[in-house]
Design a protein around this motif. Structure first.
Motif, PDB file in Angstrom:
ATOM      1  N   VAL A   1       0.869  -1.178   0.000  1.00  0.00           N
ATOM      2  CA  VAL A   1       0.000   0.000   0.000  1.00  0.00           C
ATOM      3  C   VAL A   1       0.907   1.230   0.000  1.00  0.00           C
ATOM      4  O   VAL A   1       1.802   1.348   0.824  1.00  0.00           O
TER       5      VAL A   1
ATOM      6  N   VAL B   1      -2.432   5.502   0.516  1.00  0.00           N
ATOM      7  CA  VAL B   1      -3.879   5.426   0.268  1.00  0.00           C
ATOM      8  C   VAL B   1      -4.627   6.293   1.287  1.00  0.00           C
ATOM      9  O   VAL B   1      -4.351   6.237   2.477  1.00  0.00           O
TER      10      VAL B   1
ATOM     11  N   MET C   1      -8.530   0.651  -6.711  1.00  0.00           N
ATOM     12  CA  MET C   1      -7.096   0.543  -6.383  1.00  0.00           C
ATOM     13  C   MET C   1      -6.329  -0.157  -7.478  1.00  0.00           C
ATOM     14  O   MET C   1      -6.820  -1.111  -8.094  1.00  0.00           O
TER      15      MET C   1
ATOM     16  N   ARG D   1      -2.227   1.895  -4.921  1.00  0.00           N
ATOM     17  CA  ARG D   1      -2.694   3.288  -4.937  1.00  0.00           C
ATOM     18  C   ARG D   1      -4.185   3.331  -5.258  1.00  0.00           C
ATOM     19  O   ARG D   1      -4.683   2.473  -6.001  1.00  0.00           O
ATOM     20  N   VAL D   2      -4.879   4.339  -4.734  1.00  0.00           N
ATOM     21  CA  VAL D   2      -6.242   4.601  -5.211  1.00  0.00           C
ATOM     22  C   VAL D   2      -6.093   5.443  -6.481  1.00  0.00           C
ATOM     23  O   VAL D   2      -5.505   6.526  -6.442  1.00  0.00           O
TER      24      VAL D   2
END
Ligand code: SF4
Length: 326
Positions: free
Chosen positions: A31, A34, A225, A229-230
């Motif tokens: 992640v 985020v 996602m 990342r979003v």
């Protein structure tokens, strides 16, 4: 925003993973910055392919993993300052697979009562009463109280998992692929049960899924996602009517429909599969993107708003690309 009950602020999480026999461990950036939020009584989707980091985000939102950077806030309070009992009373998970998430050696009543026992809440009689109440609420006959999980169908087991998640009366439930291991006929029953429970108990749901139909049916907003990342956040209606990010478009295009003659859609998502150990430079989606431009392989796109889309990370919508190379 005052009604935000759960929030991730720029959270990061990495793991050291083995890359083969006698080879050094490498860092997998699961992640990578985020941010998302969930408001009281709201259903929000979190979608993306397997391995994009959705479940790691869920673990951080449940307080099971502490972010290496960034912060999770629960009811406005920093998650790391709350104790496990406090977290468990406010947020609970429902996992994907009711076969493996229920202890096969425990009776159904004991499985549902487990969170109360772990957190030493109520007497044995109180717990028994609450279990019967929860079983009724999720549509399970009390005659199953003394059964074992393998005596129940997949749908009944998922009802047990839901009862266990709700017995502490949390306001937030994180549903990680809640129907993906169920038959199609059972999926809609479980989704409708979740909707009924939401109305009755005022629950907020974060629905983690790679099944876009689940998100369309349940969620008012969605985050998409890709590789930690979003890349897009918007209302569900906008997401399905006019997706902005090329990855979101490809995900939607890859949904199989029973339309005669349509065949299997070719979205090019299968080519040049990327991973989080050696992520591509620039926009990490560029090796798979049918809209990629020269700038995409070297420069990371800024998050921008585009029409009704609150957040999209793509150079197609950037006025001036971020000059800082990766
Ligand atoms: Fe495709 Fe470029 Fe947009 Fe990335 S930034 S999604 S490669 S167009």
């Amino acid at each position: 925003m005052t009604d935000v009950v759960l929030e991730a602020r720029d959270v990061h999480c990495s793991f050291k993973v083995s890359t083969g026999f006698m080879r050094p461990k490498r860092l997998l950036r699961a992640v990578n910055g985020v941010s998302l939020n969930l408001r009281a009584g709201e259903s929000v989707g979190l979608v993306g392919e397997s391995g994009c980091g959705k479940t790691t985000v869920a673990m951080m939102l449940l307080g099971l993993i502490r972010p290496a950077r960034g912060e999770v806030r629960l009811d406005g309070l920093p998650m790391h300052e709350l104790d496990q009992r406090d977290i468990a009373r406010r947020v609970q998970p429902i996992f994907q697979d009711p076969y493996s998430s229920l202890n096969p050696r425990k009776r159904i009543a004991d499985i549902i009562a487990l969170p109360l026992r772990v957190h030493r809440m109520g007497s044995t009689d109180d717990r028994r009463k609450k279990v019967v109440e929860m079983m009724d609420m999720v549509g399970l006959s009390p005659r199953y109280a003394d059964s074992y999980p393998d005596q129940l169908s997949g749908g009944q087991r998922q009802r047990v998992a839901i009862a266990r998640a709700l017995i502490m009366r949390p306001r937030i439930v994180i549903c990680d692929e809640p129907t993906s291991s169920l038959d199609v006929s059972m999926q809609s029953q479980i989704l409708n049960l979740l909707l009924d429970l939401q109305r009755e108990l005022g629950l907020a749901y974060l629905l983690i899924s790679h099944n876009l139909a689940v998100v369309e049916h349940m969620a008012v907003r969605a985050y998409v996602m890709y590789l930690g990342r979003v890349v897009e956040e918007t209302d569900s209606e906008q997401l399905f009517r006019a997706p902005a990010h090329p990855y979101t478009r490809a995900l939607l295009a890859s949904v199989l429909t029973p339309e005669p003659g349509r065949g299997v859609p070719d979205t090019h998502l299968g080519v040049a599969y990327a991973n989080s150990i050696d992520p591509p430079s620039g926009c990490t989606f560029h090796p798979r993107c049918t809209k990629a431009m020269a700038v995409c392989s070297t420069i990371v796109p800024h998050p921008v708003t585009h029409g009704a889309t609150r957040h999209v990370e793509c150079h197609l919508y950037s006025e001036a690309p971020n000059p800082a190379p990766v």
